[in-house]
Design an enzyme around this catalytic site. Sequence first.
Site, short mmCIF file in Angstrom:
data_model
loop_
_atom_site.label_atom_id
_atom_site.label_comp_id
_atom_site.label_asym_id
_atom_site.label_seq_id
_atom_site.Cartn_x
_atom_site.Cartn_y
_atom_site.Cartn_z
N LEU A 49 0.83 -1.22 0.00
CA LEU A 49 0.00 0.00 0.00
C LEU A 49 0.86 1.26 0.00
O LEU A 49 2.02 1.24 0.41
CB LEU A 49 -0.95 0.01 1.20
CG LEU A 49 -0.37 0.00 2.62
CD1 LEU A 49 0.17 1.34 3.05
CD2 LEU A 49 -1.44 -0.46 3.60
N LYS A 50 0.23 2.35 -0.47
CA LYS A 50 0.89 3.66 -0.45
C LYS A 50 0.19 4.52 0.59
O LYS A 50 -1.05 4.61 0.57
CB LYS A 50 0.76 4.38 -1.81
CG LYS A 50 1.36 3.66 -2.98
CD LYS A 50 1.18 4.47 -4.27
CE LYS A 50 -0.24 4.56 -4.78
NZ LYS A 50 -0.87 3.31 -5.22
N GLU A 51 0.94 5.14 1.47
CA GLU A 51 0.32 6.06 2.40
C GLU A 51 -0.38 7.15 1.61
O GLU A 51 0.10 7.58 0.57
CB GLU A 51 1.37 6.67 3.33
CG GLU A 51 1.85 5.68 4.37
CD GLU A 51 2.95 6.25 5.26
OE1 GLU A 51 3.05 7.47 5.41
OE2 GLU A 51 3.72 5.43 5.79
N LYS A 109 9.20 -7.83 -2.21
CA LYS A 109 8.90 -6.54 -1.60
C LYS A 109 10.11 -5.59 -1.73
O LYS A 109 9.98 -4.43 -2.12
CB LYS A 109 8.53 -6.74 -0.13
CG LYS A 109 8.33 -5.46 0.66
CD LYS A 109 7.18 -4.62 0.13
CE LYS A 109 7.19 -3.23 0.72
NZ LYS A 109 6.16 -2.35 0.21
N CYS A 116 9.64 3.86 4.00
CA CYS A 116 9.95 2.63 3.27
C CYS A 116 11.19 2.73 2.38
O CYS A 116 12.19 2.07 2.65
CB CYS A 116 8.75 2.20 2.45
SG CYS A 116 7.38 1.70 3.48
N LYS A 132 14.81 3.32 4.06
CA LYS A 132 15.28 2.23 4.94
C LYS A 132 15.39 0.91 4.17
O LYS A 132 16.29 0.11 4.45
CB LYS A 132 14.38 2.08 6.17
CG LYS A 132 13.12 1.28 5.96
CD LYS A 132 12.47 0.89 7.27
CE LYS A 132 11.09 0.29 7.05
NZ LYS A 132 11.03 -0.96 6.31
N ARG A 184 8.83 10.59 8.36
CA ARG A 184 10.07 9.80 8.47
C ARG A 184 10.91 10.00 7.21
O ARG A 184 10.44 9.87 6.09
CB ARG A 184 9.72 8.32 8.68
CG ARG A 184 9.15 8.06 10.05
CD ARG A 184 8.75 6.61 10.24
NE ARG A 184 7.44 6.31 9.68
CZ ARG A 184 6.79 5.15 9.87
NH1 ARG A 184 7.34 4.19 10.59
NH2 ARG A 184 5.61 4.95 9.33
#
Length: 457
Positions: free
Chosen positions: A157-159, A211, A267, A270, A335
């Site tokens: 999913l995309k925020e 992923k 995402c 990191k 973030r």
Amino acid sequence: MQICVIGCGYVGLVTAVCFAEMGNSVTCIDSNVERISMLQEGRSPIFEPGIEVLLSSNIRGGRLCFSATLDDGALRGAEVVFIAVGTPSAEDGSADISQILSVANELAHKLTQPAIVVCKSTAPVGTACRVQNILDQHCASLQRIGLHRVVSNPEFLKEGAALNDFMRPDRIVIGTDDNQAQQVMHQLYEPFVRNHDRILFMSRRAAEMTKYAANAFLATKISFINEMAAFCDEFAVDVEQVRKGIGADQRIGHHFIYAGCGYGGSCFPKDIRAILHMAGEHNRRMPILEAVEARNQEQKTWPFRALQDQLGEDLSGLTVTIWGLSFKPGTDDIRDAPSRTLIESLLIAGAQIKAFDPIAADNIKRCYPHAVKTGQLQLVDEPYDALQGADALVLVTEWKQFRQPNFSLMRSLMRNPLLLDGRNQYEPALVEREGFVYVGVGRPSTQPVAAALRAVV
Ligand SMILES: NC(=O)c1ccc[n+]([C@@H]2O[C@H](COP(=O)([O-])OP(=O)(O)OC[C@H]3O[C@@H](n4cnc5c(N)ncnc54)[C@H](O)[C@@H]3O)[C@@H](O)[C@H]2O)c1
């Protein structure tokens, strides 16, 4: 189905709400007591468009409940348990999977009936296997080997569009070789893929790798176009025209090729660091991804460098307005946001900052309490108020409300009409007609064109 979701963050909460919406009975656990109290009142601790409506209706419908502990029967009857806790970067760049392992240990002791344990967090190849081992070891001591089946089911999913992405996924990746686990996972996700099956079964390790590969590819597209933007600068070419020119090719497509001031969020940064670390552990290098990371680090310094180019090296005492603080529109997540790189550089440079964001201002306030206290960083409630007496405006996050602003009002409020467009949202000619000096990412302004022409002559 009876489901337990552990971790009520951006992924866990959306997962829980969406499964409840499909009629499942979901208990959602988070060790953060404050989060749980908010959720029990139907308030979301994260900003995600539409989430509070689904949250309230499913709580009212008795399909969704929250708890801060696994002890009070949260696991009773659970057929599927999702682990959706954080996997932040450790100091050395590796993915810190301690939250996953700690949940696995807790589950080993508290999960008494057979269950499918699903790793939804993004985690290095082999993590689901480690979770399986933890569960098996405990079960072995009770002589109940093979009680639980661990599946990898990474989330894509995309925020900002998370509910839609979860409800209408492009694909659902499920890593397991176990027939029974496949059947249960298929049954669980079937309502989300009714019009045509988009469930991909593969090995656990392949699911984990998929992923990382997906995020690495998307980050590569962004760094690629940012590199092209810098290249365009050299030749006085507008990267926006090039973007449209290449995006029209279906093999390339229009997504993720927008030049800007770099990617951020919880995402891509990191996950790229985690891949590079995994490669290092296997004595491998990943030169493409090293370059992607390096380009992004440099790109995040674009706004500050552009300010210095326009206003001189010494920015002390100048007032810089920032529009947009979240790492992208539609979320309050800050973030690794490019806005933070700019804020930190401006604080060191002694500039005054006035910043506006429709949602993320409070999160930024919590990050820089000292600067807020001294007044060097002001979080302002209105975008135009933030422009009062500004020496420059930097657009960092392209919230929709910034697309068609009132340029003449902006111009009248600012001390110096300098607009740095970190997301190439505006038409340079239009903004210049409004009396601004316009600087975009990889877009020629009058000066570089003149310089380039002189170089050619
Ligand atoms: N945010 C995204 O857009 C996104 C998209 C896809 C995948 N992911 C991955 O999903 C995972 C979760 O990401 P997120 O953004 O939802 O994280 P998050 O930090 O928003 O949420 C994690 C939650 O887990 C809770 N938690 C930690 N340890 C716990 C424990 N032992 N018991 C109960 N709760 C615990 C935390 O309190 C927190 O609320 C990460 O691996 C991330 O990489 C995130």
